[in-house]
Design a protein around this motif. Structure first.
Motif, short mmCIF file in Angstrom:
data_model
loop_
_atom_site.label_atom_id
_atom_site.label_comp_id
_atom_site.label_asym_id
_atom_site.label_seq_id
_atom_site.Cartn_x
_atom_site.Cartn_y
_atom_site.Cartn_z
N ASP A 21 0.82 -1.21 0.00
CA ASP A 21 0.00 0.00 0.00
C ASP A 21 0.86 1.26 0.00
OD1 ASP A 21 -2.17 -1.62 0.01
OD2 ASP A 21 -2.70 -1.30 2.12
N GLU A 22 1.98 1.21 0.69
CA GLU A 22 2.87 2.37 0.72
C GLU A 22 3.48 2.62 -0.65
OE1 GLU A 22 6.47 4.17 3.50
OE2 GLU A 22 5.51 2.26 4.00
N LEU A 23 3.82 1.55 -1.35
CA LEU A 23 4.35 1.69 -2.70
C LEU A 23 3.30 2.27 -3.64
CD1 LEU A 23 6.38 -1.63 -3.05
CD2 LEU A 23 7.32 0.68 -3.26
N ILE A 24 2.06 1.80 -3.51
CA ILE A 24 0.98 2.31 -4.36
C ILE A 24 0.80 3.81 -4.12
CG2 ILE A 24 -1.52 2.24 -4.75
CD1 ILE A 24 -1.32 -0.81 -4.17
N LYS A 25 0.79 4.22 -2.86
CA LYS A 25 0.64 5.65 -2.54
C LYS A 25 1.81 6.45 -3.11
CE LYS A 25 -1.93 4.91 1.76
NZ LYS A 25 -1.89 5.01 3.24
N ARG A 26 3.00 5.86 -3.07
CA ARG A 26 4.20 6.54 -3.58
C ARG A 26 4.06 6.89 -5.05
NH1 ARG A 26 7.63 8.92 -5.87
NH2 ARG A 26 9.80 8.36 -6.19
N TYR A 27 3.42 6.00 -5.81
CA TYR A 27 3.35 6.19 -7.26
C TYR A 27 2.00 6.69 -7.77
CZ TYR A 27 7.78 3.70 -7.23
OH TYR A 27 9.09 3.31 -7.00
N LEU A 28 1.10 7.05 -6.89
CA LEU A 28 -0.21 7.56 -7.33
C LEU A 28 -0.10 8.75 -8.29
CD1 LEU A 28 -2.48 7.33 -4.14
CD2 LEU A 28 -2.76 6.09 -6.32
N PRO A 29 0.85 9.69 -8.09
CA PRO A 29 0.97 10.81 -9.03
C PRO A 29 1.23 10.38 -10.47
CG PRO A 29 2.16 11.30 -7.01
CD PRO A 29 1.76 9.85 -6.94
N LEU A 30 1.75 9.16 -10.64
CA LEU A 30 2.01 8.66 -11.98
C LEU A 30 0.72 8.50 -12.78
CD1 LEU A 30 4.49 7.76 -13.61
CD2 LEU A 30 4.09 5.43 -12.80
N ILE A 31 -0.38 8.20 -12.08
CA ILE A 31 -1.67 8.03 -12.75
C ILE A 31 -2.12 9.36 -13.36
CG2 ILE A 31 -4.10 7.41 -12.44
CD1 ILE A 31 -3.22 5.59 -10.15
N LYS A 32 -1.98 10.45 -12.60
CA LYS A 32 -2.37 11.76 -13.13
C LYS A 32 -1.53 12.13 -14.34
CE LYS A 32 -4.50 13.98 -9.12
NZ LYS A 32 -4.52 15.18 -8.26
N TYR A 33 -0.26 11.77 -14.30
CA TYR A 33 0.60 12.04 -15.44
C TYR A 33 0.08 11.30 -16.68
CZ TYR A 33 4.42 11.73 -18.72
OH TYR A 33 5.15 11.75 -19.88
N VAL A 34 -0.21 10.02 -16.54
CA VAL A 34 -0.66 9.22 -17.67
C VAL A 34 -1.99 9.75 -18.21
CG1 VAL A 34 -1.45 6.93 -18.39
CG2 VAL A 34 0.56 7.15 -16.93
N VAL A 35 -2.93 10.04 -17.34
CA VAL A 35 -4.24 10.56 -17.77
C VAL A 35 -4.07 11.90 -18.47
CG1 VAL A 35 -6.49 11.39 -16.99
CG2 VAL A 35 -5.52 9.32 -15.99
N GLY A 36 -3.17 12.73 -17.95
CA GLY A 36 -2.94 14.03 -18.57
C GLY A 36 -2.38 13.94 -19.97
N ARG A 37 -1.73 12.81 -20.29
CA ARG A 37 -1.15 12.60 -21.62
C ARG A 37 -2.09 11.87 -22.56
NH1 ARG A 37 1.64 14.34 -24.40
NH2 ARG A 37 3.01 12.68 -25.08
N MET A 38 -3.28 11.50 -22.08
CA MET A 38 -4.23 10.78 -22.91
C MET A 38 -5.33 11.72 -23.37
SD MET A 38 -4.55 7.22 -20.74
CE MET A 38 -5.59 6.38 -21.93
N ALA A 39 -5.56 11.76 -24.67
CA ALA A 39 -6.62 12.62 -25.21
C ALA A 39 -7.96 11.90 -25.07
CB ALA A 39 -6.34 12.94 -26.68
N VAL A 40 -8.44 11.84 -23.85
CA VAL A 40 -9.65 11.09 -23.55
C VAL A 40 -10.70 12.00 -22.93
CG1 VAL A 40 -10.64 9.28 -22.10
CG2 VAL A 40 -8.49 8.87 -23.28
#
Length: 249
Positions: A21-40
């Motif tokens: 869970d700590e690792l997941i929290k550590r990388y949560l900002p990565l999701i916003k990065y990916v979504v921001g790069r998707m024209a969806v």
């Protein structure tokens, strides 16, 4: 969190299975990065937060399957899995309906016909060929933007340096013939980009080469995020049409 602390987290998780869970929290900002790069554009009934939640599924899967002992960077491993999880969930929601696909196919066929007959593309000619008004034309452009293209030049700006997506691909050695084919295709792409109208060319450059999000591009161009999405779709459709014509020459 420092790199050493991150390394310790992975070592602990690999050895004991604790700290997921700590690792997941550590990388949560990565999701916003990916979504921001998707024209969806979220389909009816869903919003931005829903799309982020889809990315969490991909992140969890990446954390659970990542083997830190192989020396790879986790971000490189996780990006395609987050993106894939989002697209999988959107497909389940029928985010790009058959009707939408048919409209985009009609747009592409109309552009191909106009380019073949007149040698260039103009909005008014495309609208006339499709027999639609400007509002409907913008709607189809936005639909076209939902097609997703992954650039090999994508990178993730993180603490330990940019991570190129191409690093996730197999390093298969190409033959001389394959290299020539690649250089030819690359030249065709460069030539096709030069034939786009200035705004569409600038949009694709900012998105695929500069790594800006649709919102950031809107600020640069002085238009709304929705309009940026339309320009993105139009640019991709025009680029596809021009490239197809060049390949048939």
């Amino acid at each position: 969190m420092t790199t050493d602390e991150e390394k310790k987290l992975w070592e602990e998780y690999s050895r004991t299975g604790r700290g997921r869970d700590e690792l997941i929290k550590r990388y949560l900002p990565l999701i916003k990065y990916v979504v921001g790069r998707m024209a969806v554009t979220p389909p009816s009934g869903l919003d931005y937060e829903d799309i982020l939640s889809f990315g969490v599924f991909g992140l969890i899967d990446a954390v659970e399957k990542f083997d830190a002992s192989k020396g790879f960077v986790f971000q490189t491993y996780a990006i395609p899995r987050i993106r894939g999880a989002i697209l999988d969930e959107l497909r389940k929601c029928d985010w790009f309906s058959r009707t939408g696909r048919e409209k985009v196919q009609r747009l592409n066929r109309a552009m191909e016909k106009i380019l073949r007959d007149k040698g260039e593309l103009r909005d008014e000619w495309v609208m006339q060929e499709l027999d639609i008004d400007e509002e409907e034309y913008y709607e189809v452009q936005e639909l076209a933007s939902r097609g997703y293209i992954t650039s090999l030049d994508d990178s993730t700006p993180l603490e330990d340096g940019d991570v190129a997506v191409e690093a996730t691909l197999a390093d298969d050695r190409e033959t001389a013939a394959e290299r020539l084919d690649y250089e030819s295709e690359k030249q065709q792409l460069v030539e096709a980009l030069q034939e786009l109208p200035e705004r569409e060319r600038q949009m694709l450059s900012l998105y695929y080469y500069e790594g800006l999000t649709l919102k950031e591009i809107g600020s640069v161009l002085g238009v709304s995020e929705s309009r940026v999405s339309q320009i993105h779709g139009k640019g991709l459709s025009m680029l596809r049409t021009i490239l197809k014509a060049k390949m048939n020459e």
